[in-house]
Design a protein around this motif. Structure first.
Motif, PDB file in Angstrom:
ATOM      1  N   ASP A   1       0.842  -0.981   0.005  1.00  0.00           N
ATOM      2  CA  ASP A   1       0.034  -0.009  -0.087  1.00  0.00           C
ATOM      3  C   ASP A   1       0.891   1.171   0.031  1.00  0.00           C
ATOM      4  O   ASP A   1       0.692   2.190  -0.685  1.00  0.00           O
ATOM      5  CB  ASP A   1      -0.923  -0.005   1.186  1.00  0.00           C
ATOM      6  CG  ASP A   1      -1.915   1.079   1.336  1.00  0.00           C
ATOM      7  OD1 ASP A   1      -2.693   1.344   0.084  1.00  0.00           O
ATOM      8  OD2 ASP A   1      -2.000   1.732   2.278  1.00  0.00           O
TER       9      ASP A   1
ATOM     10  N   GLU B   1       4.491   5.488  -5.447  1.00  0.00           N
ATOM     11  CA  GLU B   1       4.682   5.467  -6.731  1.00  0.00           C
ATOM     12  C   GLU B   1       3.714   6.692  -7.577  1.00  0.00           C
ATOM     13  O   GLU B   1       4.071   7.254  -8.577  1.00  0.00           O
ATOM     14  CB  GLU B   1       4.412   4.019  -7.574  1.00  0.00           C
ATOM     15  CG  GLU B   1       5.750   3.200  -7.166  1.00  0.00           C
ATOM     16  CD  GLU B   1       5.052   1.910  -7.590  1.00  0.00           C
ATOM     17  OE1 GLU B   1       4.121   1.562  -8.027  1.00  0.00           O
ATOM     18  OE2 GLU B   1       6.336   0.959  -7.392  1.00  0.00           O
ATOM     19  N   THR B   2       2.488   6.775  -6.908  1.00  0.00           N
ATOM     20  CA  THR B   2       1.489   7.722  -7.404  1.00  0.00           C
ATOM     21  C   THR B   2       2.140   9.191  -7.073  1.00  0.00           C
ATOM     22  O   THR B   2       2.318   9.936  -7.834  1.00  0.00           O
ATOM     23  CB  THR B   2       0.440   7.715  -6.557  1.00  0.00           C
ATOM     24  OG1 THR B   2      -0.229   6.304  -6.775  1.00  0.00           O
ATOM     25  CG2 THR B   2      -0.742   8.775  -7.004  1.00  0.00           C
ATOM     26  N   ALA B   3       2.901   9.375  -5.921  1.00  0.00           N
ATOM     27  CA  ALA B   3       3.335  10.705  -5.502  1.00  0.00           C
ATOM     28  C   ALA B   3       4.511  10.879  -6.520  1.00  0.00           C
ATOM     29  O   ALA B   3       4.606  12.113  -6.939  1.00  0.00           O
ATOM     30  CB  ALA B   3       3.903  10.820  -3.974  1.00  0.00           C
TER      31      ALA B   3
ATOM     32  N   ALA C   1       4.773  10.006  -9.645  1.00  0.00           N
ATOM     33  CA  ALA C   1       4.131  10.027 -10.908  1.00  0.00           C
ATOM     34  C   ALA C   1       3.616  11.571 -10.928  1.00  0.00           C
ATOM     35  O   ALA C   1       3.913  12.005 -12.103  1.00  0.00           O
ATOM     36  CB  ALA C   1       3.030   9.216 -11.141  1.00  0.00           C
ATOM     37  N   GLU C   2       3.302  12.046  -9.933  1.00  0.00           N
ATOM     38  CA  GLU C   2       2.685  13.294  -9.830  1.00  0.00           C
ATOM     39  C   GLU C   2       3.985  14.304  -9.853  1.00  0.00           C
ATOM     40  O   GLU C   2       3.848  15.287 -10.609  1.00  0.00           O
ATOM     41  CB  GLU C   2       1.838  13.712  -8.575  1.00  0.00           C
ATOM     42  CG  GLU C   2       0.638  13.176  -8.512  1.00  0.00           C
ATOM     43  CD  GLU C   2      -0.435  13.842  -9.660  1.00  0.00           C
ATOM     44  OE1 GLU C   2      -0.181  15.014  -9.995  1.00  0.00           O
ATOM     45  OE2 GLU C   2      -1.079  12.972 -10.543  1.00  0.00           O
TER      46      GLU C   2
ATOM     47  N   GLN D   1       2.665   1.617  -3.329  1.00  0.00           N
ATOM     48  CA  GLN D   1       1.572   2.227  -4.498  1.00  0.00           C
ATOM     49  C   GLN D   1       1.447   3.570  -4.360  1.00  0.00           C
ATOM     50  O   GLN D   1       1.312   4.424  -5.155  1.00  0.00           O
ATOM     51  CB  GLN D   1       0.064   1.464  -4.354  1.00  0.00           C
ATOM     52  CG  GLN D   1      -0.550   1.852  -5.311  1.00  0.00           C
ATOM     53  CD  GLN D   1      -1.593   3.101  -5.084  1.00  0.00           C
ATOM     54  OE1 GLN D   1      -1.891   3.263  -4.095  1.00  0.00           O
ATOM     55  NE2 GLN D   1      -1.906   3.740  -5.993  1.00  0.00           N
ATOM     56  N   LYS D   2       1.372   4.228  -3.054  1.00  0.00           N
ATOM     57  CA  LYS D   2       1.159   5.344  -2.776  1.00  0.00           C
ATOM     58  C   LYS D   2       2.478   6.599  -2.908  1.00  0.00           C
ATOM     59  O   LYS D   2       2.386   7.571  -3.620  1.00  0.00           O
ATOM     60  CB  LYS D   2       0.982   5.887  -1.235  1.00  0.00           C
ATOM     61  CG  LYS D   2      -0.370   5.245  -1.006  1.00  0.00           C
ATOM     62  CD  LYS D   2      -0.869   5.582   0.704  1.00  0.00           C
ATOM     63  CE  LYS D   2      -2.343   4.934   0.901  1.00  0.00           C
ATOM     64  NZ  LYS D   2      -2.466   5.062   2.431  1.00  0.00           N
TER      65      LYS D   2
ATOM     66  N   LYS E   1       5.114  14.429 -13.450  1.00  0.00           N
ATOM     67  CA  LYS E   1       4.362  14.995 -14.283  1.00  0.00           C
ATOM     68  C   LYS E   1       4.338  16.631 -14.395  1.00  0.00           C
ATOM     69  O   LYS E   1       4.448  17.116 -15.089  1.00  0.00           O
ATOM     70  CB  LYS E   1       2.546  14.790 -13.953  1.00  0.00           C
ATOM     71  CG  LYS E   1       1.845  15.447 -14.827  1.00  0.00           C
ATOM     72  CD  LYS E   1       0.443  14.875 -14.296  1.00  0.00           C
ATOM     73  CE  LYS E   1      -0.727  15.589 -14.835  1.00  0.00           C
ATOM     74  NZ  LYS E   1      -2.043  14.951 -14.367  1.00  0.00           N
TER      75      LYS E   1
END
Length: 106
Positions: free
Chosen positions: A76, A82-84, A86-87, A79-80, A90
């Motif tokens: 968990d 990796e999301t951060a 990716a942001e 995943q968080k 970006k």
């Protein structure tokens, strides 16, 4: 030759922003949980585990369940993280998609 000079300047700016982003990722903490919050794992933005918290009620004979909850909390948090990341990417690339598998050193 002016275009080459402009391109080099842009690359230097991107490199500087990437170094800033890497420093921010070191300071980023993401927490993953499992078991309705009974187990939590904290990772930094580079995926290194910084801490783990296990509720006292889980300190029993059910070792396999505890191990599964730790793995789930880590997944968990990962995943968080990796999301951060990716942001952050970006923002760094101005929303331009990067080719799959492109590793920028993270």
């Amino acid at each position: 030759m002016k275009n080459l000079g402009d391109m080099m300047k842009q690359m230097q700016e991107v490199q500087a922003r990437m170094q800033e982003m890497q420093a921010r990722l070191e300071d980023l903490d993401v927490v993953g949980t499992s078991g309705a919050g009974l187990v939590s794992v904290t990772l930094n933005g580079k995926g290194a585990m910084k801490g783990i918290s296990i509720d006292q009620s889980l300190m029993s004979d059910d070792r396999e369940m505890l191990e599964d909850l730790i793995v789930a909390a880590h997944a968990d948090a990962r995943q968080k993280m990796e999301t951060a990341l990716a942001e952050e990417m970006k923002q760094l690339t101005g929303g331009l998609p990067l080719p799959p598998g492109l590793n920028l050193g993270f």
